[in-house]
Design a protein around this motif. Structure first.
Motif, PDB file in Angstrom:
ATOM      1  N   LEU A 167       0.842  -1.187   0.000  1.00 24.79           N
ATOM      2  CA  LEU A 167       0.000   0.000   0.000  1.00 24.79           C
ATOM      3  C   LEU A 167       0.885   1.248   0.000  1.00 24.79           C
ATOM      4  CD1 LEU A 167      -2.904  -0.790   2.511  1.00 24.79           C
ATOM      5  CD2 LEU A 167      -2.874  -1.020   0.018  1.00 24.79           C
ATOM      6  N   PHE A 168       0.476   2.244  -0.744  1.00 19.49           N
ATOM      7  CA  PHE A 168       1.167   3.534  -0.823  1.00 19.49           C
ATOM      8  C   PHE A 168       2.654   3.386  -1.175  1.00 19.49           C
ATOM      9  CE2 PHE A 168      -2.449   3.800   2.029  1.00 19.49           C
ATOM     10  CZ  PHE A 168      -3.185   4.781   1.384  1.00 19.49           C
ATOM     11  N   PRO A 169       2.928   2.764  -2.325  1.00 24.64           N
ATOM     12  CA  PRO A 169       4.324   2.514  -2.712  1.00 24.64           C
ATOM     13  C   PRO A 169       5.131   3.780  -2.976  1.00 24.64           C
ATOM     14  CG  PRO A 169       2.822   2.015  -4.521  1.00 24.64           C
ATOM     15  CD  PRO A 169       1.974   2.238  -3.308  1.00 24.64           C
ATOM     16  N   ASP A 170       4.472   4.917  -3.207  1.00 23.46           N
ATOM     17  CA  ASP A 170       5.198   6.162  -3.464  1.00 23.46           C
ATOM     18  C   ASP A 170       5.576   6.896  -2.183  1.00 23.46           C
ATOM     19  OD1 ASP A 170       4.969   5.737  -6.213  1.00 23.46           O
ATOM     20  OD2 ASP A 170       3.049   6.784  -6.322  1.00 23.46           O
ATOM     21  N   TYR A 171       5.226   6.327  -1.053  1.00 26.60           N
ATOM     22  CA  TYR A 171       5.518   6.929   0.248  1.00 26.60           C
ATOM     23  C   TYR A 171       6.493   6.035   1.006  1.00 26.60           C
ATOM     24  CZ  TYR A 171       1.492   9.950  -0.695  1.00 26.60           C
ATOM     25  OH  TYR A 171       0.618  10.851  -1.254  1.00 26.60           O
ATOM     26  N   PRO A 172       7.022   6.502   2.134  1.00 28.79           N
ATOM     27  CA  PRO A 172       7.891   5.632   2.930  1.00 28.79           C
ATOM     28  C   PRO A 172       7.203   4.310   3.250  1.00 28.79           C
ATOM     29  CG  PRO A 172       8.000   7.882   3.755  1.00 28.79           C
ATOM     30  CD  PRO A 172       6.925   7.866   2.710  1.00 28.79           C
ATOM     31  N   ASP A 278       3.199  17.870  -7.231  1.00 27.78           N
ATOM     32  CA  ASP A 278       2.529  17.414  -6.013  1.00 27.78           C
ATOM     33  C   ASP A 278       1.565  16.275  -6.335  1.00 27.78           C
ATOM     34  OD1 ASP A 278       3.490  19.430  -4.058  1.00 27.78           O
ATOM     35  OD2 ASP A 278       2.395  20.846  -5.332  1.00 27.78           O
ATOM     36  N   THR A 279       1.263  15.471  -5.320  1.00 27.94           N
ATOM     37  CA  THR A 279       0.231  14.458  -5.472  1.00 27.94           C
ATOM     38  C   THR A 279      -1.141  15.131  -5.449  1.00 27.94           C
ATOM     39  OG1 THR A 279       0.263  14.116  -3.081  1.00 27.94           O
ATOM     40  CG2 THR A 279       1.594  12.614  -4.431  1.00 27.94           C
ATOM     41  N   MET A 280      -2.165  14.420  -5.931  1.00 28.84           N
ATOM     42  CA  MET A 280      -3.513  14.974  -5.937  1.00 28.84           C
ATOM     43  C   MET A 280      -4.148  14.779  -4.558  1.00 28.84           C
ATOM     44  SD  MET A 280      -5.198  14.401  -9.710  1.00 28.84           S
ATOM     45  CE  MET A 280      -4.864  12.668  -9.942  1.00 28.84           C
ATOM     46  N   THR A 281      -3.698  15.587  -3.615  1.00 31.47           N
ATOM     47  CA  THR A 281      -4.199  15.544  -2.248  1.00 31.47           C
ATOM     48  C   THR A 281      -4.476  16.962  -1.777  1.00 31.47           C
ATOM     49  OG1 THR A 281      -1.981  15.718  -1.283  1.00 31.47           O
ATOM     50  CG2 THR A 281      -2.811  13.482  -1.724  1.00 31.47           C
ATOM     51  N   PRO A 317       6.210  13.486  -0.955  1.00 35.56           N
ATOM     52  CA  PRO A 317       4.742  13.481  -0.871  1.00 35.56           C
ATOM     53  C   PRO A 317       4.253  13.320   0.561  1.00 35.56           C
ATOM     54  CG  PRO A 317       5.548  11.410  -1.784  1.00 35.56           C
ATOM     55  CD  PRO A 317       6.723  12.323  -1.715  1.00 35.56           C
ATOM     56  N   LEU A 318       3.213  14.066   0.884  1.00 40.40           N
ATOM     57  CA  LEU A 318       2.624  14.024   2.228  1.00 40.40           C
ATOM     58  C   LEU A 318       1.173  13.583   2.125  1.00 40.40           C
ATOM     59  CD1 LEU A 318       3.945  17.465   3.561  1.00 40.40           C
ATOM     60  CD2 LEU A 318       5.089  15.239   3.631  1.00 40.40           C
ATOM     61  N   ILE A 319       0.676  12.951   3.179  1.00 43.45           N
ATOM     62  CA  ILE A 319      -0.700  12.486   3.155  1.00 43.45           C
ATOM     63  C   ILE A 319      -1.172  12.215   4.581  1.00 43.45           C
ATOM     64  CG2 ILE A 319      -0.233   9.998   2.964  1.00 43.45           C
ATOM     65  CD1 ILE A 319      -2.466   9.952   0.784  1.00 43.45           C
ATOM     66  N   GLU A 325     -12.118   7.290  13.516  1.00 43.63           N
ATOM     67  CA  GLU A 325     -11.704   8.414  14.344  1.00 43.63           C
ATOM     68  C   GLU A 325     -10.448   8.129  15.157  1.00 43.63           C
ATOM     69  OE1 GLU A 325     -14.801  10.087  16.707  1.00 43.63           O
ATOM     70  OE2 GLU A 325     -16.303   9.972  15.105  1.00 43.63           O
ATOM     71  N   ASP A 326     -10.156   6.864  15.426  1.00 41.22           N
ATOM     72  CA  ASP A 326      -9.101   6.550  16.387  1.00 41.22           C
ATOM     73  C   ASP A 326      -7.867   5.874  15.804  1.00 41.22           C
ATOM     74  OD1 ASP A 326     -10.620   7.566  18.555  1.00 41.22           O
ATOM     75  OD2 ASP A 326     -11.805   5.722  18.571  1.00 41.22           O
ATOM     76  N   LYS A 327      -7.913   5.502  14.540  1.00 43.75           N
ATOM     77  CA  LYS A 327      -6.751   4.866  13.925  1.00 43.75           C
ATOM     78  C   LYS A 327      -6.317   5.657  12.703  1.00 43.75           C
ATOM     79  CE  LYS A 327      -7.440   0.056  15.418  1.00 43.75           C
ATOM     80  NZ  LYS A 327      -6.124  -0.097  16.080  1.00 43.75           N
ATOM     81  N   GLY A 328      -5.163   5.270  12.156  1.00 39.47           N
ATOM     82  CA  GLY A 328      -4.668   5.925  10.950  1.00 39.47           C
ATOM     83  C   GLY A 328      -3.182   6.179  11.017  1.00 39.47           C
ATOM     84  N   ALA A 329      -2.647   6.680   9.917  1.00 45.66           N
ATOM     85  CA  ALA A 329      -1.228   7.006   9.824  1.00 45.66           C
ATOM     86  C   ALA A 329      -1.069   8.128   8.814  1.00 45.66           C
ATOM     87  CB  ALA A 329      -0.412   5.784   9.407  1.00 45.66           C
ATOM     88  N   SER A 330       0.034   8.842   8.915  1.00 44.08           N
ATOM     89  CA  SER A 330       0.270   9.982   8.036  1.00 44.08           C
ATOM     90  C   SER A 330       1.738  10.064   7.658  1.00 44.08           C
ATOM     91  CB  SER A 330      -0.143  11.299   8.726  1.00 44.08           C
ATOM     92  OG  SER A 330      -1.505  11.287   9.075  1.00 44.08           O
ATOM     93  N   ALA A 331       2.004  10.561   6.447  1.00 46.68           N
ATOM     94  CA  ALA A 331       3.356  10.900   6.021  1.00 46.68           C
ATOM     95  C   ALA A 331       3.469  12.416   6.093  1.00 46.68           C
ATOM     96  CB  ALA A 331       3.617  10.403   4.603  1.00 46.68           C
ATOM     97  N   LEU A 332       4.271  12.902   7.018  1.00 45.57           N
ATOM     98  CA  LEU A 332       4.430  14.327   7.267  1.00 45.57           C
ATOM     99  C   LEU A 332       5.881  14.736   6.987  1.00 45.57           C
ATOM    100  CD1 LEU A 332       2.307  14.499  10.551  1.00 45.57           C
ATOM    101  CD2 LEU A 332       1.617  15.119   8.223  1.00 45.57           C
TER     102      LEU A 332
END
Length: 363
Positions: A167-172, A278-281, A317-319, A325-332
């Motif tokens: 998943l998300f191969p263009d990100y870390p 930029d990515t489409m975000t 790229p950032l996302i 509401e309580d789970k998730g991850a982000s590339a910052l």
């Protein structure tokens, strides 16, 4: 110079830019749709239908000084925008922010918000009835949707199918691993590196005729409802009226260092239609809008655009990817972060109160 600015497109980029310039110029925003939809929150609305009444907003309160013209732009002639109904909107600068399209119900398929809501409620009813869901597409929308439904409706059996091996191969790599792990904790099955032999539809959810989907590895999955989420499509039709525009393989328009798609020095493109690096975000277009607003203000003060600092996309790229509401991850900018910061920035409220304020609207 005069201060008449025409913005074509009232999505995220167009409305953000119109607000940023409203106190500095005579702004006209052209948009065919009768309401603005907070598409980012539409993902959660499929699992929490009460949100629908909070994310479809009228344009009336967006601008204090400028004007909203409901109509569809058909062509650009210099700095005059021609509408389908033969109206002409003349200005000194034109900014194209026509955005992108997506499968129903994540974005409006037409211009009528009533029809959009009717379709959304129909699909919500299908999701409610289905016991086994197959979400086809492992990008941001697909991953978030799997997480949102699994969080709100843990009784559902959900399979997320992605053609990519990660998943998300263009990100870390840490981002994709985190999303897969958290989806697993929510009970979502993730099938990586798999393709469907055939999709009955790509523009809206559907019920498979046999109740099964054949995957490329030969092992089918059972599904009562298939939800295709296979990517955005930049809306660059209006570019056909312009000379010298180059459309990239992913459907975006090439732009120069100052976000101009042609030799016309007073025509700019921003957001999903602009191949600016930029990515489409939302994260990507927010950076573009901030830079372009600053650049146009300088131009209004008499500066030459070519003498100003050119646009630079995010270095990486950032996302932001909430899974409920309580789970998730982000590339910052400082790296990959997990549920706590993702919830604080986006996951808890999905920016809904912010847009209520910006549109001057109370549900």
């Amino acid at each position: 110079m005069s201060r008449k600015i025409t913005i074509v497109g009232g999505g995220y980029a167009g409305t953000m830019l119109a607000r940023a310039l409203d106190d500095h110029a005579d702004v006209t925003l052209i948009e065919p749709r009768d309401h603005w939809v907070h598409n980012v929150a539409m993902i959660r609305a499929l699992a929490q239908p009460d949100l629908l009444d909070q994310i479809v907003m009228p344009y009336d309160g967006l601008l204090k000084n400028g004007s909203i013209v409901q109509g569809r732009a058909e062509a650009i002639r210099g700095t005059t925008v021609l509408l389908e109904d033969d109206r002409e909107i003349a200005g000194d600068l034109v900014i194209l922010a026509t955005g992108s399209g997506y499968a129903a119900p994540f974005k409006m398929q037409g211009d009528d918000s009533t029809a959009f809501l009717k379709t959304a409620r129909k699909i919500i009813a299908q999701i409610d009835k289905a016991k086994k869901l197959a979400i086809v597409g492992g990008g941001a929308v697909g991953s978030e949707l799997a997480g949102e439904i699994a969080s709100a409706r843990p009784e559902k059996q959900i399979t997320l199918v992605s053609a990519s091996d990660t998943l998300f191969p263009d990100y870390p790599a840490k981002l994709g691993r985190s999303i897969v792990r958290q989806l697993g904790e929510l009970g979502v099955k993730v099938r990586l590196g798999e393709r469907l032999s055939k999709l009955q539809a790509t523009d809206q959810p559907y019920k498979p005729a046999t109740g099964k989907l054949a995957l490329s590895d030969g092992f089918p999955i059972e599904a009562d409802l298939v939800i295709p989420v296979i990517g955005s499509r930049p809306k660059t039709d209006i570019m056909k009226s312009l000379q010298d525009v180059v459309i990239t393989e992913d459907g975006r328009a090439e732009v120069d260092q100052w976000l101009r798609p042609t030799r016309n020095p007073n025509l700019f493109a921003v957001g999903d239609i602009a191949a600016a690096g930029d990515t489409m975000t939302i994260v990507g277009l927010t950076r573009q809008v901030g830079w372009l607003a600053k650049t146009i203000k300088a131009k209004l003060r008499g500066k030459e655009v070519d003498s100003l600092k050119p646009y630079k996309p995010w270095p990486k790229p950032l996302i932001l990817l909430p899974l409920g509401e309580d789970k998730g991850a982000s590339a910052l900018p400082f790296g990959v972060t997990g549920p706590l910061l993702t919830r604080a920035i986006k996951g808890k409220k999905l920016f809904i109160p912010r847009y209520h304020r910006e549109f001057g609207w109370t549900p």
